[in-house]
Scaffold this motif. Structure first.
Motif, mmCIF file in Angstrom:
data_model
loop_
_atom_site.group_PDB
_atom_site.id
_atom_site.type_symbol
_atom_site.label_atom_id
_atom_site.label_comp_id
_atom_site.label_asym_id
_atom_site.label_seq_id
_atom_site.Cartn_x
_atom_site.Cartn_y
_atom_site.Cartn_z
ATOM 1 N N GLY A 176 0.788 -1.652 -0.105
ATOM 2 C CA GLY A 176 0.315 0.145 -0.084
ATOM 3 C C GLY A 176 0.966 1.479 0.134
ATOM 4 N N ARG A 177 0.696 2.408 1.179
ATOM 5 C CA ARG A 177 1.724 3.293 0.909
ATOM 6 C C ARG A 177 2.864 3.134 1.620
ATOM 7 N N VAL A 178 2.333 2.391 2.331
ATOM 8 C CA VAL A 178 3.863 2.332 3.263
ATOM 9 C C VAL A 178 4.815 0.955 2.974
ATOM 10 N N HIS A 179 6.128 1.919 3.313
ATOM 11 C CA HIS A 179 7.328 1.383 3.250
ATOM 12 C C HIS A 179 8.057 -0.055 4.120
ATOM 13 N N VAL A 180 8.306 -1.152 3.855
ATOM 14 C CA VAL A 180 8.365 -0.761 5.190
ATOM 15 C C VAL A 180 9.606 -1.894 5.267
ATOM 16 N N CYS A 181 10.946 -1.397 6.236
ATOM 17 C CA CYS A 181 12.317 -1.908 5.861
ATOM 18 C C CYS A 181 12.833 -3.287 6.561
ATOM 19 N N ALA A 182 14.192 -3.430 5.827
ATOM 20 C CA ALA A 182 13.751 -5.335 7.490
ATOM 21 C C ALA A 182 15.713 -4.669 7.217
ATOM 22 N N LEU A 183 16.667 -5.369 7.849
ATOM 23 C CA LEU A 183 17.830 -5.482 7.249
ATOM 24 C C LEU A 183 18.037 -6.548 6.379
ATOM 25 N N ASN A 184 18.878 -6.278 6.193
ATOM 26 C CA ASN A 184 20.264 -7.958 5.234
ATOM 27 C C ASN A 184 21.197 -7.791 5.094
ATOM 28 N N THR A 185 21.675 -8.501 6.152
ATOM 29 C CA THR A 185 22.879 -8.375 6.782
ATOM 30 C C THR A 185 24.053 -8.747 5.677
ATOM 31 N N GLY A 186 23.761 -9.764 4.648
ATOM 32 C CA GLY A 186 24.979 -10.139 3.759
ATOM 33 C C GLY A 186 25.833 -9.090 3.739
ATOM 34 N N PRO A 187 25.654 -7.546 2.911
ATOM 35 C CA PRO A 187 26.036 -7.207 1.994
ATOM 36 C C PRO A 187 27.047 -6.595 3.971
ATOM 37 N N LEU A 188 26.517 -6.800 5.075
ATOM 38 C CA LEU A 188 27.918 -6.494 5.955
ATOM 39 C C LEU A 188 28.712 -7.600 6.485
ATOM 40 N N ALA A 189 28.327 -8.891 5.901
ATOM 41 C CA ALA A 189 29.166 -10.001 6.510
ATOM 42 C C ALA A 189 29.850 -9.735 5.109
ATOM 43 N N SER A 190 30.097 -9.392 4.344
ATOM 44 C CA SER A 190 30.635 -8.745 3.112
ATOM 45 C C SER A 190 32.043 -8.028 3.813
ATOM 46 N N ALA A 191 31.391 -6.593 4.404
ATOM 47 C CA ALA A 191 32.270 -6.099 4.440
ATOM 48 C C ALA A 191 32.819 -6.676 5.803
ATOM 49 N N ASP A 192 31.892 -7.338 6.754
ATOM 50 C CA ASP A 192 32.943 -7.806 8.044
ATOM 51 C C ASP A 192 34.313 -8.626 6.901
ATOM 52 N N GLU A 193 33.851 -9.634 6.177
ATOM 53 C CA GLU A 193 34.925 -10.378 5.435
ATOM 54 C C GLU A 193 36.741 -10.209 5.334
ATOM 55 N N TRP A 194 36.086 -8.429 3.814
ATOM 56 C CA TRP A 194 37.237 -7.886 4.130
ATOM 57 C C TRP A 194 37.946 -7.679 4.848
ATOM 58 N N LEU A 195 37.317 -6.935 6.074
ATOM 59 C CA LEU A 195 38.092 -6.501 6.843
ATOM 60 C C LEU A 195 38.576 -7.254 7.699
ATOM 61 N N THR A 196 38.487 -8.587 8.000
ATOM 62 C CA THR A 196 39.186 -9.365 8.516
ATOM 63 C C THR A 196 39.974 -10.428 7.850
ATOM 64 N N ALA A 197 39.763 -9.918 6.655
ATOM 65 C CA ALA A 197 41.173 -11.035 5.517
ATOM 66 C C ALA A 197 42.210 -9.812 5.394
#
Lengths: 118, 118
Positions: free
Chosen positions: B72-93
């Motif tokens: 309808g007129r409301v947009h429901v947002c939710a977290l997708n942790t995939g990209p956060l995991a990608s950033a985490d992988e880069w950091l730990t690498a």
DNA sequence: CCAAAATTCAACCGATCGGTTGACATTTGA
DNA sequence: TCAAATGTCAACCGATCGGTTGAATTTTGG
């Protein structure tokens, strides 16, 4: 804990994530992960001026990610992993629930999710 | 793996780290880690216009960190942790060697470090 | 039917980004 | 001694950022 000009965690994370939000700077981090190096050598692989790389290194330095030791006219840069660990901590704090509430969006979708409706 | 307009890992990491390099957006991520929410509710705690928060959410969405479901007129947002995991992988690498070569700058300093001298 | 709600869009603004070039300061080595 | 090497600084540039306001769009509820 200084009274004036308090530097918050948000300030630090702003600097750290911003520093990492550029591929040239990430490449510099990757290079420095293999060992310390001087500015000229760090700049050599990149198709840009020395001044540009110098500015990138200053950004990394201001974020605390790179340490610098000046000996004579050469500046030797080395990685400081502390800030990278801080960024990592932030990520895992808000992301490591990919075990318990994995994909809360999927569960939200099938649950009807009245919580978020008006 | 589309032939045209190839999106590289660097492209993705640029978007992800850039998205996280802002405290309002990090606060939105922190909020969404507690559960999905609609835009108006997400905007409420921040002392800024709805349009501003809307733009922040679009930045997070383009980075893949936030998913959106329009009902309808409301947009429901939710977290997708995939990209956060990608950033985490880069950091730990590039950071998880804080076990083996911990503080390679300190060791560099006391070793004389002819590697980096001219 | 129609006003209100939810949200984006478009235009605008000053600030910052990422690069350039050229000048500058310091140090080195022949 | 002095030219070359190392690196930053300063000024500039177009592009992007992060915010604003106001209008537009769609959907809802009475």
């Amino acid at each position: 804990m200084s009274a004036f000009a308090a530097v918050t965690d948000d300030d630090r994370l702003d600097l750290i994530f911003h520093a990492l939000a550029n591929r040239t700077r990430r490449a510099l981090v990757a290079r420095l992960a293999k060992g310390a190096a001087k500015v000229t050598d760090l700049a050599e692989p990149f198709g840009m001026s020395l001044a540009a790389v110098s500015k990138h290194l200053i950004v990394l330095e201001n974020a605390g990610i790179v340490d610098r030791r000046v000996s004579g006219r050469v500046h030797v840069c080395a990685l400081n992993t502390g800030p990278l660990a801080s960024a990592d901590e932030w990520l895992t704090a808000y992301g490591d629930f990919w075990n318990e509430k994995l994909d809360n969006f999927a569960t939200f979708v099938e649950s009807g999710a009245n919580e978020a409706e008006e």
